[in-house]
Design a protein around this motif. Structure first.
Motif, PDB file in Angstrom:
ATOM      1  N   LYS A  76      57.355  11.068 120.746  1.00 56.38           N
ATOM      2  CA  LYS A  76      56.987  10.841 119.350  1.00 56.38           C
ATOM      3  C   LYS A  76      57.427   9.433 119.024  1.00 56.38           C
ATOM      4  O   LYS A  76      58.575   9.078 119.309  1.00 56.38           O
ATOM      5  N   ASP A 110      62.497  23.494 125.747  1.00 52.35           N
ATOM      6  CA  ASP A 110      63.702  24.310 125.827  1.00 52.35           C
ATOM      7  C   ASP A 110      63.589  25.403 126.874  1.00 52.35           C
ATOM      8  O   ASP A 110      64.569  25.969 127.299  1.00 52.35           O
ATOM      9  N   SER A 266      68.459  22.942 119.649  1.00 51.13           N
ATOM     10  CA  SER A 266      67.246  22.814 120.455  1.00 51.13           C
ATOM     11  C   SER A 266      67.130  21.382 120.962  1.00 51.13           C
ATOM     12  O   SER A 266      67.511  20.434 120.273  1.00 51.13           O
ATOM     13  N   GLU A 268      64.245  20.177 121.567  1.00 49.69           N
ATOM     14  CA  GLU A 268      62.945  19.713 121.080  1.00 49.69           C
ATOM     15  C   GLU A 268      63.011  19.340 119.612  1.00 49.69           C
ATOM     16  O   GLU A 268      63.928  19.740 118.904  1.00 49.69           O
ATOM     17  N   GLY A 269      61.989  18.647 119.171  1.00 46.60           N
ATOM     18  CA  GLY A 269      61.867  18.370 117.737  1.00 46.60           C
ATOM     19  C   GLY A 269      62.529  17.067 117.337  1.00 46.60           C
ATOM     20  O   GLY A 269      63.348  16.499 118.065  1.00 46.60           O
ATOM     21  N   THR A 270      62.172  16.619 116.147  1.00 46.59           N
ATOM     22  CA  THR A 270      62.701  15.358 115.645  1.00 46.59           C
ATOM     23  C   THR A 270      63.894  15.574 114.721  1.00 46.59           C
ATOM     24  O   THR A 270      64.592  14.626 114.380  1.00 46.59           O
ATOM     25  N   GLY A 271      64.095  16.815 114.301  1.00 46.36           N
ATOM     26  CA  GLY A 271      65.238  17.117 113.434  1.00 46.36           C
ATOM     27  C   GLY A 271      66.213  18.018 114.173  1.00 46.36           C
ATOM     28  O   GLY A 271      65.979  18.404 115.312  1.00 46.36           O
ATOM     29  N   LYS A 289      67.402  25.229 110.447  1.00 51.24           N
ATOM     30  CA  LYS A 289      67.153  23.787 110.352  1.00 51.24           C
ATOM     31  C   LYS A 289      67.840  23.257 109.098  1.00 51.24           C
ATOM     32  O   LYS A 289      67.326  23.435 107.983  1.00 51.24           O
ATOM     33  N   GLN A 384      64.620  30.754 110.138  1.00 48.24           N
ATOM     34  CA  GLN A 384      63.369  31.448 110.468  1.00 48.24           C
ATOM     35  C   GLN A 384      63.602  32.403 111.624  1.00 48.24           C
ATOM     36  O   GLN A 384      64.371  32.102 112.543  1.00 48.24           O
ATOM     37  N   MET A 385      62.939  33.531 111.542  1.00 49.14           N
ATOM     38  CA  MET A 385      63.089  34.502 112.628  1.00 49.14           C
ATOM     39  C   MET A 385      62.623  33.881 113.948  1.00 49.14           C
ATOM     40  O   MET A 385      61.577  33.219 113.984  1.00 49.14           O
ATOM     41  N   PHE A 386      63.391  34.061 114.998  1.00 46.18           N
ATOM     42  CA  PHE A 386      63.008  33.542 116.307  1.00 46.18           C
ATOM     43  C   PHE A 386      61.892  34.417 116.862  1.00 46.18           C
ATOM     44  O   PHE A 386      61.973  35.649 116.819  1.00 46.18           O
ATOM     45  N   VAL A 387      60.862  33.780 117.392  1.00 55.38           N
ATOM     46  CA  VAL A 387      59.742  34.525 117.959  1.00 55.38           C
ATOM     47  C   VAL A 387      59.795  34.370 119.473  1.00 55.38           C
ATOM     48  O   VAL A 387      59.723  33.244 119.985  1.00 55.38           O
ATOM     49  N   ASP A 420      51.371  18.377 109.915  1.00 56.19           N
ATOM     50  CA  ASP A 420      52.090  18.389 111.203  1.00 56.19           C
ATOM     51  C   ASP A 420      51.607  19.509 112.118  1.00 56.19           C
ATOM     52  O   ASP A 420      52.403  20.146 112.789  1.00 56.19           O
ATOM     53  N   HIS A 422      50.413  20.038 115.165  1.00 55.83           N
ATOM     54  CA  HIS A 422      50.086  19.702 116.551  1.00 55.83           C
ATOM     55  C   HIS A 422      50.283  20.958 117.391  1.00 55.83           C
ATOM     56  O   HIS A 422      50.850  21.958 116.927  1.00 55.83           O
ATOM     57  N   ILE A 442      54.488  27.777 113.549  1.00 50.71           N
ATOM     58  CA  ILE A 442      55.865  27.456 113.144  1.00 50.71           C
ATOM     59  C   ILE A 442      55.894  26.018 112.613  1.00 50.71           C
ATOM     60  O   ILE A 442      54.895  25.305 112.706  1.00 50.71           O
ATOM     61  N   ASP A 443      57.058  25.612 112.127  1.00 49.77           N
ATOM     62  CA  ASP A 443      57.298  24.230 111.740  1.00 49.77           C
ATOM     63  C   ASP A 443      56.435  23.779 110.563  1.00 49.77           C
ATOM     64  O   ASP A 443      55.483  23.006 110.724  1.00 49.77           O
TER      65      ASP A 443
HETATM   66  N1  LIG Z   1      60.485  30.680 114.829  1.00 49.93           N
HETATM   67  C1  LIG Z   1      60.680  30.170 116.038  1.00 49.93           C
HETATM   68  N2  LIG Z   1      60.737  30.972 117.123  1.00 49.93           N
HETATM   69  C2  LIG Z   1      60.937  30.454 118.363  1.00 49.93           C
HETATM   70  N3  LIG Z   1      61.112  29.151 118.610  1.00 49.93           N
HETATM   71  C3  LIG Z   1      61.059  28.305 117.571  1.00 49.93           C
HETATM   72  C4  LIG Z   1      60.829  28.760 116.237  1.00 49.93           C
HETATM   73  N4  LIG Z   1      60.841  27.685 115.403  1.00 49.93           N
HETATM   74  C5  LIG Z   1      61.053  26.611 116.178  1.00 49.93           C
HETATM   75  N5  LIG Z   1      61.184  26.974 117.481  1.00 49.93           N
HETATM   76  C6  LIG Z   1      61.444  26.083 118.611  1.00 49.93           C
HETATM   77  O1  LIG Z   1      62.531  25.249 118.257  1.00 49.93           O
HETATM   78  C7  LIG Z   1      62.308  23.927 118.745  1.00 49.93           C
HETATM   79  C8  LIG Z   1      62.446  22.912 117.618  1.00 49.93           C
HETATM   80  O2  LIG Z   1      61.688  23.352 116.524  1.00 49.93           O
HETATM   81  P1  LIG Z   1      60.657  22.457 115.730  1.00 49.93           P
HETATM   82  O3  LIG Z   1      59.636  21.885 116.666  1.00 49.93           O
HETATM   83  O4  LIG Z   1      60.118  23.292 114.630  1.00 49.93           O
HETATM   84  O5  LIG Z   1      61.632  21.342 115.195  1.00 49.93           O
HETATM   85  P2  LIG Z   1      61.269  20.036 114.416  1.00 49.93           P
HETATM   86  O6  LIG Z   1      62.411  19.113 114.538  1.00 49.93           O
HETATM   87  O7  LIG Z   1      60.845  20.403 113.026  1.00 49.93           O
HETATM   88  O8  LIG Z   1      60.005  19.550 115.271  1.00 49.93           O
HETATM   89  P3  LIG Z   1      58.847  18.481 115.065  1.00 49.93           P
HETATM   90  O9  LIG Z   1      59.366  17.232 115.659  1.00 49.93           O
HETATM   91  O10 LIG Z   1      57.691  19.057 115.837  1.00 49.93           O
HETATM   92  O11 LIG Z   1      58.551  18.365 113.607  1.00 49.93           O
HETATM   93  C9  LIG Z   1      60.939  23.955 119.411  1.00 49.93           C
HETATM   94  O12 LIG Z   1      61.146  24.194 120.790  1.00 49.93           O
HETATM   95  C10 LIG Z   1      60.264  25.148 118.837  1.00 49.93           C
HETATM   96  O13 LIG Z   1      59.353  25.708 119.733  1.00 49.93           O
END
Ligand SMILES: Nc1ncnc2c1ncn2[C@@H]1O[C@H](COP(=O)(O)OP(=O)(O)OP(=O)(O)O)[C@@H](O)[C@H]1O
Length: 576
Positions: A76, A110, A266, A268-271, A289, A384-387, A420, A422, A442-443
């Motif tokens: 990103k 992850d 995590s 992943e993600g920017t936050g 978050k 948020q509930m983990f899926v 957002d 993607h 999600i997100d």
């Molecule tokens: N409800 C959920 N259940 C399972 N995994 C989740 C859930 N929400 C987020 N994740 C996982 O958590 C990680 C980070 O979440 P997310 O991408 O929402 O963070 P973000 O910082 O908001 O990301 P982005 O940079 O895409 O905006 C990702 O691997 C995502 O797949």
């Protein structure tokens, strides 16, 4: 997304060399000056990179991949507080010039897919979070219920080496193709029985129960640290009654924290996003978050700079409001049976996982100024509930997705003008090995923006979006009511700004008018999205026209009436 179609070509190792020597997929009409930009990668020194102003974002990402090994789809790029999310747009379109700094955020999956092979050829596939250890994999094997799977009998071999229980998955395998060999170690007991002057020796395979403590299945936990950890809901209105599913989630998260299972950040993600664990420590149950760890907020753990004007990573959103938007997406995701009243159905039409605003205390969160136990270190954010999932839509071709699964996400994104969407923000689940695929959105921290500038929908490029909605979906769309939705959010404590309310009114109107005319999600979604960064979308044109039509000081109702008329005219032309 667009990045998937890029052809990879090797380029010069040094990013600062003349762009004419490097060989990315450039714009054939590219001319003009080269400029030097700098890449800020967390944990590394600033990397200079020479580019042309007419280079595409895709080509810049490709060069970063070639030289630094970060795969394009995991990158990103952020410049001046804005994500460079349109791969086909050019460096100059985003206003980047000589000497500017681009922040690079790398998303690392992850989950690792691990195949476990038994000596008799049976194979099991597990999706394991990369921060887990080998003992956790063994517990997953044990949970398959196969007799050989007993925890204490397992030995896992990878690359000819026996794996120690404490080793971390990420250190063992970097990709998704690891095969662990399972050897079942039956412990034996030698018994001797005196027979006259001799002894009879017998070798007996031990039964699992004889082999010590069956509590091996339990995770060894640290002592619960009492009130050093906490989680509770934050309600904007005491009259709101939380649904059972959310109360259960909160109880489970608190039990996990109190048992000593920390939130796991995590990768992943920017936050900052943290996986909350259950009582056993075997399951993730929620994703927390915190608002102060959002991109460009003060405690963001990914090295993104602090926002200077309060605007979020996407135009029309604000830093610190991501959690509100996450919760709003759940509240507004009404079930098919009607308006969400928070009393019965847990999952709405589009399948947004249950989400609630919470405050949470734990030392693992990111506190730049240091952490001390106490109320001021509570973090507020969305839970948020983990899926449980088998990956996200980035990892699979879209053709496999059922049409209705795609359409339910199209409806959500159009309603919420998501900026957002993607493919990484849609999880894939399936019941059993062979069950149909289901998609879980999600997100939603960047939905309901104040303007439409950054609307992007990955599904516009998927074939399902060109198919018409079915009648059930059309009925659902017709039942939507923006005014009621705004009132519902207000009841929950979030009073939408005038701009965001307008967004919701316009998108709901567009969705309903489009569905009445049997337009496809693609037709409707395209109206909300810019084709390129500098060319306004159709909806922006409609808004401009409405603004120039109504008299200064006219009411919001008069403005919306004008939007309605212009929209009708345009949609009628489109549906001929
Ligand atoms: N409800 C959920 N259940 C399972 N995994 C989740 C859930 N929400 C987020 N994740 C996982 O958590 C990680 C980070 O979440 P997310 O991408 O929402 O963070 P973000 O910082 O908001 O990301 P982005 O940079 O895409 O905006 C990702 O691997 C995502 O797949």
């Amino acid at each position: 997304m667009a990045s998937a179609g890029i052809t990879l070509r090797p380029i010069n190792e040094d990013l600062s060399v003349s762009p004419l020597l490097s060989d990315g997929p450039r714009n054939p009409h590219c001319s003009g000056d080269s400029i030097m930009i700098y890449l800020a990668v967390p944990g590394a020194s600033m990397i200079p990179m020479r580019v042309m102003e007419c280079d595409s974002i895709a080509s810049v990402k490709l060069r970063i991949q070639s030289c630094k090994g970060f795969v394009v789809k995991n990158q990103k790029l952020v410049f001046d507080g804005r994500e460079l999310s349109r791969n086909h747009s050019l460096i100059r379109d985003y206003g980047i010039s000589d000497g500017n700094v681009l922040h690079v955020v790398i998303r690392i999956s992850d989950l690792r897919v691990i195949t476990v092979k038994t000596a008799c050829g049976k194979k099991f596939k597990f999706h394991i979070e990369r921060g887990r250890d080998v003992q956790y994999v063994k517990r997953q094997i044990a949970m398959t219920g196969n007799p050989f799977g007993e925890l204490q009998n397992q030995e896992l071999i990878f690359d000819g080496e026996e794996l120690d229980d404490k080793r971390i998955i990420h250190d063992i395998c970097k990709n998704n193709d690891a095969v662990f060999h399972l050897i079942v170690r039956k412990s034996v007991k030698v018994r001797s029985k005196p027979i006259e002057r001799d002894f009879e020796l017998s070798v007996v395979a031990a039964l699992p129960e004889e082999d010590g403590d069956s509590n091996d299945f339990q995770v060894t936990t640290k002592k619960a640290p009492g009130k050093d950890v906490w989680i509770e809901p934050v309600l904007g209105n005491p009259k709101v009654e939380l649904p059972q599913v959310i109360r259960d989630l909160l109880h489970a998260a608190l039990a996990g924290l109190e048992k000593g299972h920390p939130p796991i950040m995590s990768s992943e993600g920017t936050g900052g996003a943290y996986f909350m664990q259950d009582l056993s420590g075997d399951e993730f149950i929620g994703v927390f978050k915190p608002i102060d760890e959002e991109p460009m907020a003060e405690n963001n753990p990914r090295g993104l700079p602090f926002s200077t004007n309060g605007e979020g990573l996407k135009r029309g959103t604000r830093v610190g409001e991501g959690a509100l938007r996450e919760v709003a997406a759940y509240i507004l995701d009404h079930p098919l049976s009607g308006h969400r009243s928070f009393s019965h159905v847990d999952i709405g039409f589009s399948g947004v996982p249950p989400t609630v605003m919470v405050k949470c205390l734990h030392g693992v969160f990111n506190h730049r100024a240091g952490f001390e136990h106490g109320p001021k270190h509570f973090k507020i954010g969305s839970l948020q509930m983990f899926v449980k999932n088998c990956g996200c839509c980035e990892e699979m071709g879209p053709r496999a997705f059922p049409v209705q699964e795609v359409h339910k996400i199209c409806v959500l994104d159009i309603r919420l003008a998501n900026t957002d969407r993607h493919a990484g923000n849609i999880l894939i689940t399936r019941e059993g090995e062979e069950g149909p695929l289901m998609l879980v959105p999600i997100d939603h921290g960047y939905c309901l923006p104040e303007n439409f500038e950054d609307c992007t929908f990955e599904w516009l490029y998927w074939p399902q979006s060109r198919q018409p909605f079915n009648s059930e979906t059309i009925d659902y769309i017709q039942s939507l009511d923006a005014e009621q939705d705004i009132a519902l959010l207000k009841f929950h404590g979030w009073e939408l700004s005038r701009e965001c309310s307008r967004t919701l009114h316009i998108t709901t109107m567009l969705l309903k008018k489009g569905a009445t005319r049997r337009l496809t999600p693609y037709d409707i979604g395209s109206i909300l999205c810019r084709e390129t960064i500098n060319k306004e979308s159709k909806i922006e044109e409609i808004i401009h026209e409405a603004n120039s039509t109504v008299l200064p000081g006219a009411s919001e109702a008069a403005f919306m009436e004008s939007i309605s008329q212009i929209m009708d005219r345009y949609l009628d032309e489109l549906s001929i």
